[in-house]
Scaffold this active site. Structure first.
Site, PDB file in Angstrom:
ATOM      1  N   LYS A  15      32.135  40.296 -21.095  1.00  0.00           N
ATOM      2  CA  LYS A  15      33.460  40.244 -20.887  1.00  0.00           C
ATOM      3  C   LYS A  15      34.133  41.069 -19.769  1.00  0.00           C
ATOM      4  O   LYS A  15      35.108  40.478 -19.464  1.00  0.00           O
ATOM      5  CB  LYS A  15      34.135  41.229 -22.180  1.00  0.00           C
ATOM      6  N   ARG A  90      38.342  46.628 -31.838  1.00  0.00           N
ATOM      7  CA  ARG A  90      37.082  46.448 -32.221  1.00  0.00           C
ATOM      8  C   ARG A  90      36.772  46.585 -33.772  1.00  0.00           C
ATOM      9  O   ARG A  90      35.739  46.739 -34.074  1.00  0.00           O
ATOM     10  CB  ARG A  90      36.203  47.619 -31.285  1.00  0.00           C
ATOM     11  N   ARG A 128      21.849  45.615 -16.752  1.00  0.00           N
ATOM     12  CA  ARG A 128      22.969  45.851 -16.021  1.00  0.00           C
ATOM     13  C   ARG A 128      23.146  47.248 -15.254  1.00  0.00           C
ATOM     14  O   ARG A 128      22.504  48.196 -15.559  1.00  0.00           O
ATOM     15  CB  ARG A 128      23.998  46.135 -17.316  1.00  0.00           C
ATOM     16  N   ARG A 162      24.372  52.420 -17.068  1.00  0.00           N
ATOM     17  CA  ARG A 162      25.078  53.147 -18.037  1.00  0.00           C
ATOM     18  C   ARG A 162      24.137  53.796 -19.040  1.00  0.00           C
ATOM     19  O   ARG A 162      23.056  53.514 -19.349  1.00  0.00           O
ATOM     20  CB  ARG A 162      25.824  52.226 -18.883  1.00  0.00           C
ATOM     21  N   ARG A 173      25.194  49.769 -31.119  1.00  0.00           N
ATOM     22  CA  ARG A 173      26.310  49.097 -30.773  1.00  0.00           C
ATOM     23  C   ARG A 173      26.299  47.634 -31.117  1.00  0.00           C
ATOM     24  O   ARG A 173      27.291  46.840 -31.478  1.00  0.00           O
ATOM     25  CB  ARG A 173      26.439  49.120 -29.029  1.00  0.00           C
TER      26      ARG A 173
HETATM   27  P1  AMP Z   1      32.088  49.161 -23.250  1.00  0.00           P
HETATM   28  O1  AMP Z   1      32.157  49.436 -22.045  1.00  0.00           O
HETATM   29  O2  AMP Z   1      33.256  48.424 -24.031  1.00  0.00           O
HETATM   30  O3  AMP Z   1      30.803  48.746 -24.100  1.00  0.00           O
HETATM   31  O4  AMP Z   1      32.420  50.642 -24.301  1.00  0.00           O
HETATM   32  C1  AMP Z   1      31.551  51.616 -24.517  1.00  0.00           C
HETATM   33  C2  AMP Z   1      31.741  52.562 -25.377  1.00  0.00           C
HETATM   34  O5  AMP Z   1      33.149  53.031 -25.382  1.00  0.00           O
HETATM   35  C3  AMP Z   1      31.667  52.139 -26.717  1.00  0.00           C
HETATM   36  O6  AMP Z   1      30.113  51.961 -27.544  1.00  0.00           O
HETATM   37  C4  AMP Z   1      32.512  53.055 -27.730  1.00  0.00           C
HETATM   38  O7  AMP Z   1      31.861  54.404 -27.834  1.00  0.00           O
HETATM   39  C5  AMP Z   1      33.674  53.437 -26.819  1.00  0.00           C
HETATM   40  N1  AMP Z   1      34.781  52.440 -27.020  1.00  0.00           N
HETATM   41  C6  AMP Z   1      35.163  51.606 -26.109  1.00  0.00           C
HETATM   42  N2  AMP Z   1      36.025  50.692 -26.663  1.00  0.00           N
HETATM   43  C7  AMP Z   1      36.425  51.307 -28.031  1.00  0.00           C
HETATM   44  C8  AMP Z   1      37.275  50.850 -29.059  1.00  0.00           C
HETATM   45  N3  AMP Z   1      37.954  49.955 -29.040  1.00  0.00           N
HETATM   46  N4  AMP Z   1      37.106  51.620 -30.007  1.00  0.00           N
HETATM   47  C9  AMP Z   1      36.387  52.753 -30.347  1.00  0.00           C
HETATM   48  N5  AMP Z   1      35.335  53.101 -29.440  1.00  0.00           N
HETATM   49  C10 AMP Z   1      35.362  52.363 -28.250  1.00  0.00           C
END
Ligand code: AMP
Length: 214
Positions: A15, A90, A128, A162, A173
């Site tokens: 994404k 989410r 990644r 990361r 996740r």
């Molecule tokens: P991502 O980069 O989208 O994989 O997000 C990394 C982390 O940020 C996630 O595992 C959550 O801990 C937090 N996070 C990102 N987006 C959200 C969301 N919409 N709601 C809650 N936590 C989020």
């Protein structure tokens, strides 16, 4: 009517990479809650430490805090037209909060699922890497940088892995995605607002398909 494009997909589906391409090539702002939280956790405050802990475990930040940062960010001038949400909503509560925000902003919601085979995900996530300066995303298997572990745009910067791309938080996740985020696909499907694109294969092919849906 201008749109809020919501990209939904498991972590590692691509994404972020695609949203960044859309921003680069079509000028559509890409709002990534994950990126905003990663930025936020750099500060030295109790809230930043809490965010850091939650993110490292692979769990989600609270719906209300997340809504607050999305609302603040999307009320800036550059989001006056169509914008992309990468990683938001989410949870069902977040989806409901977004309905209100879309109404307030006078925008339509268009959800796009980026789907990918589960077996491919672990490899993608562990491969990644990203640039700590510009956020460019690489993958040692599918999108390596020109020079090993160095950003193409910042030759002095080593790429980083990361903290939450380790096996344990990846499993959390993925479980969180299945439990809380996947039901949103049904939600958008039922209201006729869901389109789908495969996240597997050549980056440019995926981009072309995605672009045609927007
Ligand atoms: P991502 O980069 O989208 O994989 O997000 C990394 C982390 O940020 C996630 O595992 C959550 O801990 C937090 N996070 C990102 N987006 C959200 C969301 N919409 N709601 C809650 N936590 C989020």
């Amino acid at each position: 009517m201008t749109k809020i494009i919501v990209l939904i997909g498991a972590p590692g589906a691509g994404k972020g990479t695609q949203a960044r391409l859309l921003e680069e090539r079509k000028g559509i702002p890409q709002i990534s809650t994950g990126d905003m939280f990663r930025e936020m956790k750099k500060a030295d405050t109790p809230l930043a430490r809490e965010v850091q802990e939650i993110m490292a475990s692979g769990k989600l930040i609270s719906d209300d805090l997340t809504y607050q940062i999305v609302k603040d960010r999307t009320s800036r001038k550059d989001c006056g037209g169509t914008y992309i949400l990468d990683g938001y909503p989410r949870t069902p509560v977040q989806a409901e909060q977004l309905e209100n925000l879309a109404k307030e902003q006078g925008k339509e919601i268009q959800a796009i699922e980026v789907f990918i085979d589960r077996g491919e995900l672990m490899k993608r996530l562990t491969g990644r890497r990203s640039c700590p300066v510009c956020g460019e995303i690489y993958n040692i298997y599918s999108k390596p940088p020109k020079t090993d572990n160095v950003c193409d745009f910042h030759p002095d910067t080593q790429l980083t892995h990361r903290a939450d791309d380790n096996e344990e938080s990846v499993s959390t996740r993925l479980a969180t995605y299945d439990e809380l985020t996947k039901p949103l696909l049904d939600y958008y499907e039922k209201s006729g607002r869901l389109k789908k694109v495969s996240g597997e294969g050549d980056l440019e092919e995926i981009y072309k398909e995605l672009e045609s849906l927007i």
